[in-house]
Motif scaffolding. Structure first.
Motif, mmCIF file in Angstrom:
data_model
loop_
_atom_site.group_PDB
_atom_site.id
_atom_site.type_symbol
_atom_site.label_atom_id
_atom_site.label_comp_id
_atom_site.label_asym_id
_atom_site.label_seq_id
_atom_site.Cartn_x
_atom_site.Cartn_y
_atom_site.Cartn_z
ATOM 1 N N PRO A 92 17.099 3.070 -26.571
ATOM 2 C CA PRO A 92 16.403 2.518 -27.741
ATOM 3 C C PRO A 92 15.164 3.324 -28.120
ATOM 4 C CG PRO A 92 15.945 1.220 -25.782
ATOM 5 C CD PRO A 92 17.014 2.188 -25.402
ATOM 6 N N GLU A 93 14.845 3.239 -29.389
ATOM 7 C CA GLU A 93 13.606 3.792 -29.912
ATOM 8 C C GLU A 93 12.794 2.623 -30.457
ATOM 9 O OE1 GLU A 93 14.008 7.144 -32.511
ATOM 10 O OE2 GLU A 93 15.820 7.855 -31.496
ATOM 11 N N VAL A 94 11.753 2.264 -29.723
ATOM 12 C CA VAL A 94 10.927 1.118 -30.093
ATOM 13 C C VAL A 94 9.553 1.304 -29.464
ATOM 14 C CG1 VAL A 94 11.755 -0.245 -28.110
ATOM 15 C CG2 VAL A 94 10.807 -1.416 -30.098
ATOM 16 N N ASP A 95 8.514 0.867 -30.184
ATOM 17 C CA ASP A 95 7.170 0.952 -29.610
ATOM 18 C C ASP A 95 6.396 -0.303 -29.952
ATOM 19 O OD1 ASP A 95 6.131 1.198 -32.245
ATOM 20 O OD2 ASP A 95 6.327 3.367 -32.167
ATOM 21 N N GLY A 96 5.279 -0.475 -29.276
ATOM 22 C CA GLY A 96 4.410 -1.621 -29.490
ATOM 23 C C GLY A 96 3.136 -1.422 -28.726
ATOM 24 N N GLU A 97 2.305 -2.466 -28.647
ATOM 25 C CA GLU A 97 1.052 -2.324 -27.904
ATOM 26 C C GLU A 97 1.298 -2.131 -26.411
ATOM 27 O OE1 GLU A 97 -0.058 -4.807 -25.661
ATOM 28 O OE2 GLU A 97 1.821 -5.874 -26.022
ATOM 29 N N TRP A 98 2.511 -2.431 -25.930
ATOM 30 C CA TRP A 98 2.886 -2.311 -24.518
ATOM 31 C C TRP A 98 3.246 -0.892 -24.129
ATOM 32 C CZ3 TRP A 98 7.716 -0.279 -24.419
ATOM 33 C CH2 TRP A 98 8.466 -0.438 -25.591
ATOM 34 N N GLY A 99 3.660 -0.035 -25.089
ATOM 35 C CA GLY A 99 4.099 1.309 -24.767
ATOM 36 C C GLY A 99 5.093 1.830 -25.781
ATOM 37 N N ASP A 100 5.920 2.834 -25.359
ATOM 38 C CA ASP A 100 6.769 3.543 -26.307
ATOM 39 C C ASP A 100 8.055 3.989 -25.616
ATOM 40 O OD1 ASP A 100 7.795 5.043 -28.378
ATOM 41 O OD2 ASP A 100 6.475 6.747 -28.048
ATOM 42 N N LEU A 101 9.198 3.607 -26.175
ATOM 43 C CA LEU A 101 10.489 4.161 -25.789
ATOM 44 C C LEU A 101 10.946 5.061 -26.930
ATOM 45 C CD1 LEU A 101 12.308 1.047 -24.277
ATOM 46 C CD2 LEU A 101 11.726 3.149 -23.040
ATOM 47 N N ASP A 102 11.135 6.340 -26.641
ATOM 48 C CA ASP A 102 11.408 7.303 -27.713
ATOM 49 C C ASP A 102 12.848 7.792 -27.744
ATOM 50 O OD1 ASP A 102 11.517 8.931 -25.532
ATOM 51 O OD2 ASP A 102 9.767 10.160 -26.066
ATOM 52 N N GLY A 103 13.760 7.102 -27.060
ATOM 53 C CA GLY A 103 15.160 7.475 -27.094
ATOM 54 C C GLY A 103 15.618 8.323 -25.924
ATOM 55 N N ASP A 104 14.726 8.712 -25.040
ATOM 56 C CA ASP A 104 15.110 9.508 -23.872
ATOM 57 C C ASP A 104 15.532 8.638 -22.689
ATOM 58 O OD1 ASP A 104 14.603 11.934 -25.108
ATOM 59 O OD2 ASP A 104 12.501 11.967 -24.479
ATOM 60 N N LEU A 105 15.182 7.361 -22.705
ATOM 61 C CA LEU A 105 15.439 6.461 -21.587
ATOM 62 C C LEU A 105 16.290 5.281 -22.039
ATOM 63 C CD1 LEU A 105 11.804 6.276 -20.150
ATOM 64 C CD2 LEU A 105 13.683 7.669 -19.252
#
Length: 313
Positions: A172-185
């Motif tokens: 997934p590619e999703v971000d927020g105040e908690w952090g960032d998933l950029d599609g690599d994981l």
């Protein structure tokens, strides 16, 4: 309706959700600690024995609370155990009963950890997890976790969006105040359905409109009859047939005809009164009740509810 068509347009409708909400009538679950031990650590052997007994008696769900710390001033340790570990053990000791959280405090948990824990128990239980979520209510916990309580509303929204992405998307590619998933994981495992059922609890620092749009149901607290009626009516206008659930404290009087006495978030009354009361809840449009049984003999209270109240409204 059963089979594949039953879940069309309902990507969250796993086995637990269907157990609670696909029938015609009101369903009833029990809240941990089933032993009633709230100010210290309950006996886990007894908790799990009672969980098995609850399923045998026909209760529809077991609900575990998320209380990371014990604040004596609040007077309630919430059952002491981590909800995911407890529900995992309950899953191994039961077969079909739904397994719920009531409720996970989203601002105190990272959404990647939450997505993984919830999906893990869902897979281990063959799809029985129903996820109640909340913004929290114990003031000292926020500084203990380094959380700004003024940001709870934003954190609830961000974490629900992040969990949904982790469950339904690969890498997934999703971000927020908690952090960032950029599609690599990626986050594994995925749940048994496209996404897990998420029921915001109380207001969760959101508008009712937001809860109706983003939740798969609404979990609320005990309310006076007229207030409850107005809440359910508003919910139906905004959310259609999405389920409305409440939590209710129940203590049986010895006399089955005893009239009700008000307790914190519930009543002490005779079984006859409770039978009529649950009938009124069903007629108002409540879909599920999480019962917190009180009393010196929890197993006897479970049996009394099952034989004298349940199924009689």
């Amino acid at each position: 309706m059963t089979g594949p068509d039953a879940n069309r347009g309902r990507p969250h409708a796993n086995a637990g959700f269907r157990r609670l909400f696909d029938g015609d009538g009101l369903t009833v679950g029990l809240g941990f600690p089933l032993t009633g031990v709230r100010r210290e650590t309950p006996d886990p052997t007894e908790e799990l024995r009672l969980a098995e007994r609850a399923e045998a008696l026909g209760f529809d769900a077991l609900w575990a609370r998320d209380v990371p710390t014990y604040w004596p001033r609040f007077g309630d340790a919430g059952g002491a155990f981590d909800p995911w570990a407890l529900l995992s053990h309950a899953a191994a000791r039961t077969e079909t009963i739904a397994l719920g959280t009531s409720s996970v405090v989203l601002p105190l948990r990272h959404p990647i950890h939450l997505a993984k824990s919830a999906a893990t128990v869902d897979r281990l239980s063959d799809g029985r997890v129903v996820l109640g979520v909340a913004s929290g209510d114990r003031d000292p916990e926020y500084p203990a976790f380094g959380v700004d309580p003024e940001r709870r509303g934003e954190m609830v929204r961000d974490r629900i969006a992040a969990m949904r992405a982790c469950w339904s998307e690969s890498f997934p590619e999703v971000d927020g105040e908690w952090g960032d998933l950029d599609g690599d994981l990626d986050v594994l495992p995925k749940p048994t359905t496209e996404t897990l059922p998420v029921l915001p609890t109380g207001n969760a620092r959101q508008s009712t409109e937001w809860i109706a749009d983003h939740g798969d149901g609404w979990l609320f607290y005990h309310l006076p009859d007229e207030t409850l009626r107005s809440y359910v009516a508003e919910w139906r206008e905004l959310a259609g047939e999405k389920p409305f659930c409440i939590a209710l404290g129940v203590e049986f009087a010895d006399d089955p005809a005893a009239e009700p006495e008000q307790l914190h978030l519930g009543y002490r009354a005779g079984a006859d009164w409770f039978r009529d009361y649950f009938g009124r809840l069903e007629s108002v449009g409540v879909d599920h009740v999480i019962v917190g049984l009180r009393g010196d003999d929890p197993e006897a209270a479970m049996e009394r509810f099952a034989t004298s109240v349940a199924g009689e409204w």
